[in-house]
Write a protein that holds these residues in place. Structure first.
Motif, mmCIF file in Angstrom:
data_model
loop_
_atom_site.group_PDB
_atom_site.id
_atom_site.type_symbol
_atom_site.label_atom_id
_atom_site.label_comp_id
_atom_site.label_asym_id
_atom_site.label_seq_id
_atom_site.Cartn_x
_atom_site.Cartn_y
_atom_site.Cartn_z
ATOM 1 N N GLU A 113 41.087 41.970 35.252
ATOM 2 C CA GLU A 113 40.149 40.854 35.192
ATOM 3 C C GLU A 113 40.695 39.708 36.035
ATOM 4 O O GLU A 113 41.686 39.078 35.664
ATOM 5 C CB GLU A 113 39.939 40.400 33.753
ATOM 6 N N SER A 162 39.832 36.695 36.622
ATOM 7 C CA SER A 162 39.845 35.339 36.075
ATOM 8 C C SER A 162 41.008 35.115 35.114
ATOM 9 O O SER A 162 41.320 33.976 34.784
ATOM 10 C CB SER A 162 38.521 35.052 35.354
ATOM 11 N N ARG A 163 41.667 36.185 34.680
ATOM 12 C CA ARG A 163 42.841 36.082 33.803
ATOM 13 C C ARG A 163 44.092 36.259 34.650
ATOM 14 O O ARG A 163 44.312 37.326 35.227
ATOM 15 C CB ARG A 163 42.788 37.125 32.694
ATOM 16 N N LYS A 164 44.888 35.221 34.728
ATOM 17 C CA LYS A 164 46.042 35.217 35.614
ATOM 18 C C LYS A 164 47.001 36.358 35.307
ATOM 19 O O LYS A 164 47.492 37.043 36.215
ATOM 20 C CB LYS A 164 46.768 33.872 35.512
ATOM 21 N N ARG A 204 45.627 39.736 36.477
ATOM 22 C CA ARG A 204 45.657 39.830 37.933
ATOM 23 C C ARG A 204 47.074 40.026 38.463
ATOM 24 O O ARG A 204 47.319 40.855 39.350
ATOM 25 C CB ARG A 204 45.038 38.569 38.518
ATOM 26 N N GLU A 237 34.109 38.094 35.787
ATOM 27 C CA GLU A 237 33.798 37.285 36.959
ATOM 28 C C GLU A 237 35.062 36.912 37.716
ATOM 29 O O GLU A 237 36.097 36.637 37.127
ATOM 30 C CB GLU A 237 33.072 36.003 36.529
ATOM 31 N N LYS A 238 34.950 36.893 39.044
ATOM 32 C CA LYS A 238 36.080 36.438 39.849
ATOM 33 C C LYS A 238 36.063 34.911 39.911
ATOM 34 O O LYS A 238 35.005 34.285 39.822
ATOM 35 C CB LYS A 238 36.023 37.027 41.248
ATOM 36 N N PRO A 239 37.229 34.285 40.083
ATOM 37 C CA PRO A 239 37.262 32.828 40.204
ATOM 38 C C PRO A 239 36.480 32.358 41.433
ATOM 39 O O PRO A 239 36.427 33.030 42.451
ATOM 40 C CB PRO A 239 38.757 32.516 40.355
ATOM 41 N N ASP A 287 37.497 32.460 45.389
ATOM 42 C CA ASP A 287 38.694 33.302 45.443
ATOM 43 C C ASP A 287 38.473 34.428 46.441
ATOM 44 O O ASP A 287 37.536 35.206 46.319
ATOM 45 C CB ASP A 287 38.968 33.871 44.050
#
Length: 374
Positions: free
Chosen positions: A79, A81-83, A86, A113-115, A118
């Motif tokens: 995911e 959006s979750r650091k 990633r 969702e992607k940031p 990004d």
């Protein structure tokens, strides 16, 4: 079931353990020596699914380090959006590059969702690192990466992965940076490629003729997504190129997805009579009736799946009924607007192989569920 004290054969244990999530594999490996041997065998890791989410955070890389060279086919989900998710995916891909000679297949799945803004550079750089080391790579699926893919990646695959069998680049992004020249070089460098997923702007007449070359291995699947401004500006591929490709590969199927970015004039250029369309997805902002009638006339022997997103209208109902009468081989039909009762009757009457359909007679709350065919 084994009696108390009786040990199952290692191959049976391995068959069970290969279906366990990583946390449970780690737990199984700690039960006894026999279970540890089975849980760490190459048979368990040959085809591996990994999710870089909370269930494996903190234990993924330490646990996997001893088994990376056993992984031949990897499906990796994360995911963006979750650091932590990633970073774990990036670190895992870079670690895998050190054991990549045995890697045969890689499929990346971006969940959620992607940031905003990004570009996905860290993940894409890690993918390139893996591809640069995996000369035996046969399958690469990047359809679920919402980042802009480019010529550099395609050219790296062309020069470093000659055994490639399938490549899917038809992802959901707003910009297309894969040009037809790099695809042509890929086809020339990878003679065993048999499945390819691209955006329309990446395809050319020269590419189809390269696929139709006499010494080419059988080519099976071409998935084309037409969804970007570049796709609308792409020159149409003439029908004679499709005729040559179809003659050379009679088993070829084409999956065609037409999105709102494609104006009516471009749709007419994409829909050529000789294209062996097996799956057609129409989500057009303009006319959908014309493409449906074209499909009924020219794709009758090949069409197996149809998806339509359009506004309800009597003309649309008539086009769907015509298609049902001509396309007896259809397996699935999904229309996301209300249709008249005569439409599902037509598909049930004329399409004996129909497995499921979404043909609603009145508005219902979304999501609409398909109906199994009787």
């Amino acid at each position: 079931m084994a009696e108390p004290g009786e040990q199952l054969p290692e191959e049976v244990l391995a068959l069970v353990f290969r279906h366990l999530p990583l946390r449970d594999r780690a737990a199984a490996a700690g039960v006894c020596r026999a279970w540890a041997t089975a849980a760490t065998s190459s048979a368990v890791w040959h085809n591996t699914d990994i999710s870089c989410d909370c269930e494996v955070e903190g234990m993924l890389l330490p646990y996997l380090s001893a088994y990376l060279d056993h992984i031949h086919n990897l499906r990796l989900g994360y995911e963006p959006s979750r650091k932590a998710s990633r970073q774990t995916a990036t670190q895992l891909l870079r670690a895998l590059a050190g054991c990549a000679p045995g890697l045969r297949g890689l499929r990346l799945e971006c969940r959620g969702e992607k940031p905003l803004f990004d570009a996905g550079r860290d993940i894409l750089d890690a993918v390139r690192t893996v591809c640069g080391a995996a000369r035996e790579l046969r399958h690469l699926d990047l359809r679920r990466l919402p980042f802009t893919l480019d010529d550099a990646l395609v050219l790296q695959l062309a020069r470093g992965c000659p055994e490639l069998r399938s490549l899917f680049l038809d992802n959901h992004t707003l910009v297309d940076s894969v040009g037809p020249g790099s695809i042509l070089e890929l086809l020339q460098a990878c003679p065993r490629l048999r499945a390819l997923g691209l955006h329309l702007a990446s395809v050319s007449r020269a590419a189809l003729l390269a696929l139709a070359a006499p010494d080419r291995a059988p080519f099976e699947l071409l998935a084309l997504r037409c969804a970007r401004p570049e796709d609308a500006r792409a020159p149409p591929i003439p029908n004679d190129a499709w005729v040559a490709l179809r003659c050379r590969h009679p088993g070829l199927v084409v999956e065609l997805e037409l999105e709102p970015a494609l104006p009516d004039a471009s749709v007419a250029g994409v829909l050529q009579p000789a294209v062996p369309v097996a799956a057609l997805r129409l989500n057009l902002s303009g006319d959908a009736v014309g493409p449906l009638r074209f499909a009924a006339r020219h794709f009758a022997t090949t069409l197996r799946a149809l998806e339509v997103r359009a506004s309800a209208a009597p003309e649309l109902d008539a086009a769907l009924e015509e298609l049902a009468a001509r396309c007896a081989g259809l397996r699935e039909v999904h229309c996301f607007c209300v249709v008249s009762p005569s439409v599902p009757r037509a598909f049930r009457a004329h399409c004996p192989r129909l497995r499921s359909y979404t043909l609603k007679l009145q508005r219902e709350p979304h999501p609409w569920r398909p109906t199994p065919a009787q």
